[in-house]
Structures are given as structure tokens and as C-alpha cells.
Design a protein around this motif. Structure first.
Motif, PDB file in Angstrom:
ATOM      1  N   MET A   1       3.619 -16.390 -30.982  1.00 52.15           N
ATOM      2  CA  MET A   1       2.833 -15.642 -30.087  1.00 52.15           C
ATOM      3  C   MET A   1       3.110 -14.043 -29.942  1.00 52.15           C
ATOM      4  SD  MET A   1       1.526 -16.077 -26.327  1.00 52.15           S
ATOM      5  CE  MET A   1       2.959 -15.098 -25.505  1.00 52.15           C
ATOM      6  N   ILE A   2       4.423 -13.830 -29.944  1.00 52.14           N
ATOM      7  CA  ILE A   2       4.805 -12.418 -29.770  1.00 52.14           C
ATOM      8  C   ILE A   2       4.733 -11.709 -31.215  1.00 52.14           C
ATOM      9  CG2 ILE A   2       6.958 -11.062 -29.236  1.00 52.14           C
ATOM     10  CD1 ILE A   2       5.836 -12.317 -26.820  1.00 52.14           C
ATOM     11  N   ASP A   3       5.051 -12.631 -32.306  1.00 50.43           N
ATOM     12  CA  ASP A   3       4.534 -11.743 -33.711  1.00 50.43           C
ATOM     13  C   ASP A   3       3.196 -11.666 -33.745  1.00 50.43           C
ATOM     14  OD1 ASP A   3       7.522 -12.126 -34.089  1.00 50.43           O
ATOM     15  OD2 ASP A   3       7.504 -14.166 -35.106  1.00 50.43           O
ATOM     16  N   LEU A   4       2.439 -12.071 -33.271  1.00 54.47           N
ATOM     17  CA  LEU A   4       0.970 -11.801 -33.518  1.00 54.47           C
ATOM     18  C   LEU A   4       0.409 -10.874 -32.517  1.00 54.47           C
ATOM     19  CD1 LEU A   4      -1.741 -12.971 -34.838  1.00 54.47           C
ATOM     20  CD2 LEU A   4      -2.051 -14.510 -33.109  1.00 54.47           C
ATOM     21  N   PHE A   5       1.100 -10.794 -31.404  1.00 54.08           N
ATOM     22  CA  PHE A   5       1.014  -9.619 -30.593  1.00 54.08           C
ATOM     23  C   PHE A   5       1.302  -8.165 -31.258  1.00 54.08           C
ATOM     24  CE2 PHE A   5       2.189  -6.899 -27.123  1.00 54.08           C
ATOM     25  CZ  PHE A   5       1.212  -6.655 -26.174  1.00 54.08           C
ATOM     26  N   LYS A   6       2.489  -8.216 -31.784  1.00 53.83           N
ATOM     27  CA  LYS A   6       3.162  -7.188 -32.448  1.00 53.83           C
ATOM     28  C   LYS A   6       2.505  -6.810 -33.541  1.00 53.83           C
ATOM     29  CE  LYS A   6       7.926  -7.714 -31.040  1.00 53.83           C
ATOM     30  NZ  LYS A   6       9.061  -8.132 -31.453  1.00 53.83           N
ATOM     31  N   ALA A   7       1.906  -7.762 -34.377  1.00 51.03           N
ATOM     32  CA  ALA A   7       1.079  -7.460 -35.566  1.00 51.03           C
ATOM     33  C   ALA A   7      -0.357  -6.911 -35.245  1.00 51.03           C
ATOM     34  CB  ALA A   7       0.683  -8.839 -36.279  1.00 51.03           C
ATOM     35  N   GLN A   8      -0.916  -7.155 -34.083  1.00 53.60           N
ATOM     36  CA  GLN A   8      -2.104  -6.519 -33.784  1.00 53.60           C
ATOM     37  C   GLN A   8      -1.879  -4.898 -33.145  1.00 53.60           C
ATOM     38  OE1 GLN A   8      -5.295  -8.047 -33.709  1.00 53.60           O
ATOM     39  NE2 GLN A   8      -4.189  -9.351 -34.843  1.00 53.60           N
ATOM     40  N   LEU A   9      -0.752  -4.867 -32.602  1.00 46.68           N
ATOM     41  CA  LEU A   9      -0.357  -3.388 -32.121  1.00 46.68           C
ATOM     42  C   LEU A   9      -0.159  -2.491 -33.185  1.00 46.68           C
ATOM     43  CD1 LEU A   9       1.978  -3.940 -29.188  1.00 46.68           C
ATOM     44  CD2 LEU A   9      -0.358  -3.649 -28.946  1.00 46.68           C
ATOM     45  N   ILE A  10       0.636  -3.346 -34.454  1.00 44.29           N
ATOM     46  CA  ILE A  10       0.737  -2.289 -35.363  1.00 44.29           C
ATOM     47  C   ILE A  10      -0.455  -2.119 -36.403  1.00 44.29           C
ATOM     48  CG2 ILE A  10       1.922  -2.351 -37.790  1.00 44.29           C
ATOM     49  CD1 ILE A  10       3.988  -3.790 -36.552  1.00 44.29           C
ATOM     50  N   ARG A  11      -1.507  -3.114 -36.306  1.00 45.76           N
ATOM     51  CA  ARG A  11      -2.776  -3.158 -36.854  1.00 45.76           C
ATOM     52  C   ARG A  11      -3.614  -1.701 -36.328  1.00 45.76           C
ATOM     53  NH1 ARG A  11      -7.511  -7.598 -36.584  1.00 45.76           N
ATOM     54  NH2 ARG A  11      -9.042  -6.391 -37.919  1.00 45.76           N
ATOM     55  N   PHE A  12      -3.428  -1.579 -34.985  1.00 42.73           N
ATOM     56  CA  PHE A  12      -4.308  -0.546 -34.199  1.00 42.73           C
ATOM     57  C   PHE A  12      -3.744   0.590 -33.940  1.00 42.73           C
ATOM     58  CE2 PHE A  12      -6.642  -4.637 -33.898  1.00 42.73           C
ATOM     59  CZ  PHE A  12      -8.064  -4.159 -34.755  1.00 42.73           C
ATOM     60  N   ARG A  13      -2.331   0.761 -34.300  1.00 44.32           N
ATOM     61  CA  ARG A  13      -1.525   1.744 -33.779  1.00 44.32           C
ATOM     62  C   ARG A  13      -2.189   3.211 -33.763  1.00 44.32           C
ATOM     63  NH1 ARG A  13       1.076   0.179 -38.247  1.00 44.32           N
ATOM     64  NH2 ARG A  13       1.926   1.783 -39.553  1.00 44.32           N
ATOM     65  N   TRP A  14      -2.588   3.594 -34.986  1.00 43.79           N
ATOM     66  CA  TRP A  14      -3.065   4.933 -35.377  1.00 43.79           C
ATOM     67  C   TRP A  14      -4.448   5.040 -34.680  1.00 43.79           C
ATOM     68  CZ3 TRP A  14       0.591   7.739 -36.470  1.00 43.79           C
ATOM     69  CH2 TRP A  14       1.614   7.430 -37.524  1.00 43.79           C
ATOM     70  N   TRP A  15      -5.350   3.886 -34.722  1.00 43.37           N
ATOM     71  CA  TRP A  15      -6.478   4.266 -33.902  1.00 43.37           C
ATOM     72  C   TRP A  15      -6.255   4.585 -32.435  1.00 43.37           C
ATOM     73  CZ3 TRP A  15     -11.071   4.580 -36.338  1.00 43.37           C
ATOM     74  CH2 TRP A  15     -11.287   4.165 -37.431  1.00 43.37           C
ATOM     75  N   LEU A  16      -5.101   3.580 -31.915  1.00 42.31           N
ATOM     76  CA  LEU A  16      -4.953   3.909 -30.631  1.00 42.31           C
ATOM     77  C   LEU A  16      -4.530   5.297 -30.048  1.00 42.31           C
ATOM     78  CD1 LEU A  16      -3.991   2.726 -27.526  1.00 42.31           C
ATOM     79  CD2 LEU A  16      -1.989   2.138 -28.541  1.00 42.31           C
ATOM     80  N   ALA A  17      -3.611   5.774 -30.900  1.00 45.07           N
ATOM     81  CA  ALA A  17      -2.747   7.342 -30.721  1.00 45.07           C
ATOM     82  C   ALA A  17      -4.172   8.096 -30.735  1.00 45.07           C
ATOM     83  CB  ALA A  17      -1.747   7.273 -31.866  1.00 45.07           C
ATOM     84  N   ALA A  18      -5.336   8.190 -31.961  1.00 47.09           N
ATOM     85  CA  ALA A  18      -6.195   9.163 -32.072  1.00 47.09           C
ATOM     86  C   ALA A  18      -7.126   9.153 -30.981  1.00 47.09           C
ATOM     87  CB  ALA A  18      -6.972   8.981 -33.368  1.00 47.09           C
ATOM     88  N   GLN A  62     -12.193  -6.143 -34.440  1.00 53.37           N
ATOM     89  CA  GLN A  62     -11.121  -6.678 -34.393  1.00 53.37           C
ATOM     90  C   GLN A  62     -11.061  -8.321 -34.620  1.00 53.37           C
ATOM     91  OE1 GLN A  62      -9.107  -7.928 -30.546  1.00 53.37           O
ATOM     92  NE2 GLN A  62      -7.075  -7.893 -31.442  1.00 53.37           N
ATOM     93  N   LEU A  63     -12.330  -8.885 -33.918  1.00 55.04           N
ATOM     94  CA  LEU A  63     -12.662 -10.296 -34.511  1.00 55.04           C
ATOM     95  C   LEU A  63     -13.147 -10.645 -35.629  1.00 55.04           C
ATOM     96  CD1 LEU A  63     -11.600 -12.998 -32.791  1.00 55.04           C
ATOM     97  CD2 LEU A  63     -11.507 -10.506 -31.440  1.00 55.04           C
ATOM     98  N   GLY A  64     -14.128  -9.402 -36.001  1.00 52.26           N
ATOM     99  CA  GLY A  64     -14.753  -9.347 -37.180  1.00 52.26           C
ATOM    100  C   GLY A  64     -13.905  -9.675 -38.592  1.00 52.26           C
ATOM    101  N   GLY A  91      -4.563 -10.664 -25.711  1.00 52.78           N
ATOM    102  CA  GLY A  91      -3.452  -9.966 -25.104  1.00 52.78           C
ATOM    103  C   GLY A  91      -3.301  -8.703 -25.562  1.00 52.78           C
ATOM    104  N   ALA A  92      -3.016  -8.549 -26.989  1.00 47.19           N
ATOM    105  CA  ALA A  92      -2.905  -7.165 -27.569  1.00 47.19           C
ATOM    106  C   ALA A  92      -4.032  -6.407 -27.446  1.00 47.19           C
ATOM    107  CB  ALA A  92      -2.656  -7.258 -29.032  1.00 47.19           C
ATOM    108  N   GLY A  93      -5.384  -6.831 -27.481  1.00 50.95           N
ATOM    109  CA  GLY A  93      -6.663  -6.012 -27.307  1.00 50.95           C
ATOM    110  C   GLY A  93      -6.674  -5.745 -25.810  1.00 50.95           C
ATOM    111  N   ALA A  94      -6.284  -6.481 -24.934  1.00 53.10           N
ATOM    112  CA  ALA A  94      -6.214  -5.819 -23.523  1.00 53.10           C
ATOM    113  C   ALA A  94      -5.176  -4.738 -23.046  1.00 53.10           C
ATOM    114  CB  ALA A  94      -6.155  -6.882 -22.556  1.00 53.10           C
TER     115      ALA A  94
END
Length: 615
Positions: A1-18, A62-64, A91-94
Motif C-alpha cells: 500500500m505504501i509503494d502504491l501511495f508513493k507511486a501516485q505522489l511521484i506520478r502527480f508531483r509536477w502537477w501538484l507543484a504547478a 487519476q482513475l481514468g 489516500g494519495a489523492g486526498a
């Protein structure tokens, strides 16, 4: 679960920062131009819609990416429980929405508190949480639209729309937001399964999905019925709302009439000997009008108010903002942007200022409405003085209006006449008692307006009811009273205002589904403080409308019994749906058809017929 959480953060990190930095920059720019914590509720609603759309797009995107069959199988067939997989993804989305939405709002509120003289109350620290709740509701709704059956997924929109129409405020509104998020989370958990096309299983899952779907179907059917009637009338050129001359004696005509015309029409059937003289006087004299506000007074702890709680003093370059925590207005110099003291209530013969007894609502001309009293700001010495007081069980529902030598004040129970001329000579004079008082003829929620005509020995007071809600209520009426100089009240005329729309349109909320109408009223008023401004007296439902509702419920029950036999439902689920359709009616029947598709009919097996061999 933690790895999946981290993967979502890495996937959207640049979108999050922008987005996070862009969001913070926009909020900082807006806060330099105006006070973001003292604005109309309409602006906050618009911002909430933007946060909801942001969360919706994020959930869809994300779910698409997982909605494709191969990607979904790869996600669900991990060596993890389904619950852990969902916790990692959502949880990563939240968490991402917390950083992108709530954190910038919190930074702006903290900046206002630390570096400006603007008012920041305890209630304002809940705004980041409210913004996150709205964005999170959009996110969960978007995710549900992606993983649930497309036949009905979008219809759970009724859940995230509930806070927009709820009458709750403050902590009660935060509880509504929490309840919506919990319900949406349950829906996402029900739909988060290997077979995305499978309908919900179990009585609790069916109930959780069916209720919001039925509520949205009910709303859409009501809109469609209203729109169908309106378009039909427009096509044949007989729409009462769009016609040049509305029907005589109807609610629309009274709503559009001016004060003199309304009084003349109300006195047309009066048997009083002076009625003719009063009609002539109405044609040449000024008629004063006062009506209830659309929005109630603010309540303590309310996150946002209908109007800004500020008083402007251009002569002193001061802007007074109300603090819910202290009960005082806090001043700020508009030139230097520095604090300029506090403003409270001043009493006669006492220079000390006291906090306001309840949250105020500035309404213009220096008047400030509170529960049971009206104050006025005096720019000459920057003081707030009591001008009009009401009994402890009455609340002002309109701004004071001048009427000749008097000033009118409308409460939720009566109309008052005050004489405020003494304040022109002595601003410290005590608040006067009302000169005259006349009880309202009905609930203030049905009141369209009050027209006042000054006559030789008193006033004519006309009260019109029903025209504010001419599409949903029954017959309205107009009552004309004579208020004598000695305070005696006599009714001199009454006329009934006929409805301009047929009963099928006016009572569509009822006959479509009495149960859903009751549920809608309960949901809107859940945890809400009773508001006298919304007190109404609904008319009795006609017998033919009740018969329409009964026929639709019986028809829904019979069709549900027939359709459910061809659906993959357990015995408990089937009978629960049948009973629900009989109680709720058409919305429940349509939701059953959408949530549980019919199974194909089995064709009878073909039997081989022996054929004799040719000789």
C-alpha cells in the motif's frame, strides 16, 4: 500500500507543484486587492464550484488511467487486499488535494492573521478544511463516475450538491460536509471491485447507491416537467411569465404591480364607505413599500455570510469589519492599512462600548440589523447607537424604510412605525418606542411585500402573500388594513389571488413523489437552525393531486414487481426494491431500472424433430 501511495505522489508531483504555487499566487494577488474573508456568499459559492471542478477533473484523470481493462486487472490483482489497494490510491489523492488546495488557503489565512490588521476569527481557520472538503467531494465523485456503471454513476451528484442547498451553518455545515464525504467514500468502496460492470450486492449497498440516485432523478424530473410546461406555453404564446399582460387577479400580476395599483386593486371589492376616497388618494399620493429579505441574519460561527459584515466610513478613511470572536467591529485605516480601534454598542449616558449581542448585518444608510434590535452608525463621532428595539421573540427581516414622518421596520411577526426625527437634534437620545404596530396576516415566508399609504387619520396597510412562490404554492391573497392614529386595526378588504399555473405544475414536487419531497425538506433543514424568514404556510394538497401520487406509486410497485423478477436480485433485495418503489414512486422505479439491468429472456430450447429417411 505504501509503494502504491508513493507511486501516485511521484506520478502527480509536477502537477501538484504547478497548481499549488499557481493557487497560492492567485490567492495572494486577490488578498492584496480585497479582503478575502469579508465577501458575499455568492463569491464563495463560485470559488467552491471551481474547487469542486478541480477535484472532479483530478478524479476522472487519476482513475481514468486505470479504467482500461488491462490496467484495471493489473491494479486489482496485486498481492494486497482490495481495501489496501483503494487506501493507497485514494489516500494519495486526498493527500495531494490537501497540499494543492487546503495548504494555500491556510497560508493566506495565516498571512492575514500575522501581517495585516484585517479580522481573522476562529471560524476563518475552518475555511481551508471547507475548501478541501469541497475539492475532495469532487474528487470522489469523479472517481465514482469512472469506476461505477455509467448508467447511473453521474446521478450521485445529488450528494456533493447537498451542502450548496443546506440551511446549516458553521459547525453544522462542516458536519454536513463530513457526512457527504463519508457517503461518497462508501459509494467508491462499493464500486471498487474487480468486475466494474457488476451492480451493488447486499441490502445496505443497494440502499447507499439508490438514495442519491433517486434524489437526483427526482430533481431532474421536476426540472423537466417545469421546462416542458414553459416551452409548451411559449410555443403557443400563452406563457403567463412571458406574456405582456399577465392574467387578471393572479399572482404574477400582483407581483409586477406597483404599490398604488396594488392598493387600488385590493380596495376594489371593499365595502367600507371610504374605499372610493382611498382609491383616489392612492393614485395621487406616495405609497411606501417594504418587503422581507431573501437571506436570513447571520448566525454565530457561520463560515461565510450572505453580505459582508463591514461598515465603510469615507469621511474618516475607516473600514470597520465585524469580529465574531470579540463581538466588536475592528477598524482599519484604508490609507495606512493600520488598525484603528474597535467599535461596539454605545448606550445613552455611557461612553463605554459593549459588544453587539448577536452577529450583525449592515444594510445601508448606516443601519445594522441584529436579532431583536436595529443600530445605526454615526460617522460624526464613529459610534454605533441603538435606534429601534423589538420584543425578544421577534427578529427584523428587512432594512428600515422611511414612510413620511415615520420609519417602517418589518419583523417576522409585525410591522412597526417608529419616529426617529428626534435623533436629528440629539444623537444620544434614547431609542423611542414604536408609535404603532400591526400584526402580519400570515407567515413572513409567504409575504411578498407590504405597501403603506398615509391617509388623514392613520395608514392603509396592504399585505400581499404568495407571489414570491407563484409556481409552487397555492392561491395567494391580499389583505388591506386600516391602522388608526390610536393604534386600532381594522380589516377593510381582502381578495384572493388566483394561481396562474395549473395544479399539476404547482404541486409537481408532491405528486411526483411525496416521500422524496419530505426527504428533500429534511435534508435541506438537517442540523439547521430554525429561520423565521423561511416560515411558510403551505396550502392543503388537492384530492386529485393526492390521487395522481397514489396512482404513480401503485404503478411503480407493479412494474417493480414485474421487472425485479428478471433481475439478479436476492429475495430480500427484490422485496426491498418492490416496497421502496411503492413508497417512493417513479424515482425509485427508474433507479431500479438503471442500477439493475434486466437479464435477457431465455429462449426455449429447440427440440430435434426426427425426419423419415427418403425411400
Amino acid at each position: 500500500m505504501i509503494d502504491l501511495f508513493k507511486a501516485q505522489l511521484i506520478r502527480f508531483r509536477w502537477w501538484l507543484a504547478a497548481f499549488g504555487f499557481a493557487h497560492l499566487g492567485v490567492l495572494a494577488f486577490v488578498s492584496r486587492m480585497m479582503d478575502p474573508l469579508q465577501q458575499r456568499s455568492g463569491l464563495y459559492n463560485l470559488i467552491g464550484v471551481l474547487y469542486f471542478v478541480l477535484g472532479l477533473l483530478f478524479g476522472l484523470y487519476q482513475l481514468g488511467g486505470y479504467r482500461r481493462p488491462n490496467a484495471w486487472l493489473n491494479l486489482m490483482h496485486r498481492p494486497l487486499p482490495r481495501r489496501a489497494i483503494g487506501a493507497g490510491v485514494f489516500g494519495a489523492g486526498a493527500f495531494l488535494l490537501t497540499l494543492a488546495v487546503a495548504l494555500p488557503v491556510l497560508a493566506i489565512v495565516a498571512g492575514q492573521y500575522a501581517w495585516t490588521a484585517r479580522v481573522v476569527d476562529t471560524r476563518h481557520w475552518w475555511l481551508p478544511v471547507a475548501a478541501w472538503c469541497v475539492a475532495m467531494a469532487g474528487y470522489l465523485f469523479g472517481a465514482y463516475c469512472m469506476i461505477a456503471a455509467r448508467r447511473y454513476a453521474v446521478l450521485v451528484l445529488s450528494l456533493p450538491l447537498l451542502p450548496l442547498y443546506s440551511d446549516a451553518a458553521g459547525g453544522a455545515m462542516m458536519a454536513i460536509h463530513a457526512a457527504v464525504l463519508i457517503w461518497l467514500t462508501v459509494l467508491v468502496a462499493i464500486a471498487f471491485k474487480p468486475d466494474l460492470s457488476a451492480p451493488p450486492r447486499g441490502l445496505a449497498a443497494n440502499l447507499a447507491v439508490a438514495l442519491p440516485v433517486q434524489a437526483m432523478i427526482y430533481v431532474l424530473l421536476c426540472i423537466a416537467i417545469n421546462l416542458g410546461f414553459q416551452l409548451g406555453w411559449i410555443a403557443i404564446g400563452s406563457d403567463p411569465l412571458n406574456s405582456g399582460a399577465p392574467p387578471k387577479g393572479g399572482l404574477i400580476e400582483s407581483d409586477r404591480a406597483k404599490g398604488p395599483d396594488l392598493i387600488i386593486a385590493g380596495l376594489a371589492a371593499s365595502a367600507d364607505a371610504d374605499a372610493r376616497l382611498w382609491r383616489e388618494q392612492a393614485r395621487i399620493s406616495e405609497v411606501y413599500r417594504i418587503g422581507p429579505r431573501r437571506q436570513p441574519l447571520p448566525t454565530r460561527g457561520e463560515l461565510v455570510t450572505a453580505e459582508p459584515q463591514i461598515i465603510g466610513d469615507a469621511s474618516r478613511n475607516l473600514l470597520w469589519s465585524y469580529s465574531d470572536d470579540s463581538g466588536y467591529f475592528h477598524g482599519r485605516d484604508t490609507l495606512t492599512r493600520r488598525a484603528a480601534g474597535t467599535l461596539g454598542v454605545s448606550t445613552v449616558g455611557d461612553d463605554a462600548q459593549r459588544p453587539l449581542p448577536s452577529p450583525p448585518l449592515p444594510v445601508g444608510d448606516g443601519y445594522v440589523l441584529t436579532e431583536h434590535a436595529v443600530y445605526q452608525y454615526d460617522p460624526h463621532d464613529a459610534r454605533l447607537r441603538l435606534r429601534m428595539a423589538l420584543p425578544g421573540n421577534e427578529i427584523p427581516v428587512a432594512a428600515p424604510e422611511p414612510a413620511g414622518d415615520s420609519t417602517l421596520l418589518l419583523s417576522d411577526r409585525a410591522l412597526y412605525f417608529f419616529d426617529l426625527r428626534g435623533f436629528a437634534e440629539n444623537v444620544d437620545a434614547p431609542a423611542p418606542l414604536p408609535r404603532q404596530r400591526i400584526d402580519l396576516a400570515g407567515p413572513v415566508g409567504n409575504l411578498s411585500g407590504v405597501d403603506v399609504l398615509e391617509i388623514g387619520d392613520g395608514y392603509l396597510v396592504s399585505m400581499t402573500y404568495g407571489s414570491r412562490n407563484f409556481q409552487t404554492l397555492g392561491d395567494g391573497y391580499q389583505v388591506v388594513f386600516k391602522l388608526g392614529e390610536d393604534g386600532r386595526v381594522a380589516q377593510v378588504a381582502r381578495r384572493e389571488l388566483s394561481p396562474d399555473f395549473p395544479a399539476l405544475l404547482r404541486y409537481r414536487l408532491y405528486w411526483l413523489s411525496p416521500a422524496m419531497q419530505a426527504l428533500e425538506h429534511a435534508a435541506v433543514g438537517f442540523l439547521a437552525r430554525p429561520q423565521p424568514l423561511y416560515a411558510v404556510e403551505p396550502p392543503p394538497v388537492p384530492d386529485n393531486i393526492r390521487m395522481h401520487a397514489l396512482v404513480l406509486c401503485v404503478l411503480s410497485l407493479l412494474l417493480a414487481w414485474n421487472w425485479s423478477a428478471r433481475m439478479r436480485l436476492s429475495r430480500v433485495e427484490r422485496w426491498a426494491w418492490i416496497i421502496g418503489c411503492g413508497l417512493v414512486g417513479i424515482p425509485a422505479l427508474l433507479s431500479l431500472r438503471l442500477i439493475h439491468p434486466l437479464s435477457p429472456r431465455r429462449e426455449p430450447a429447440m427440440q430435434a424433430v426426427p425426419v423419415a429417411a427418403p425411400a
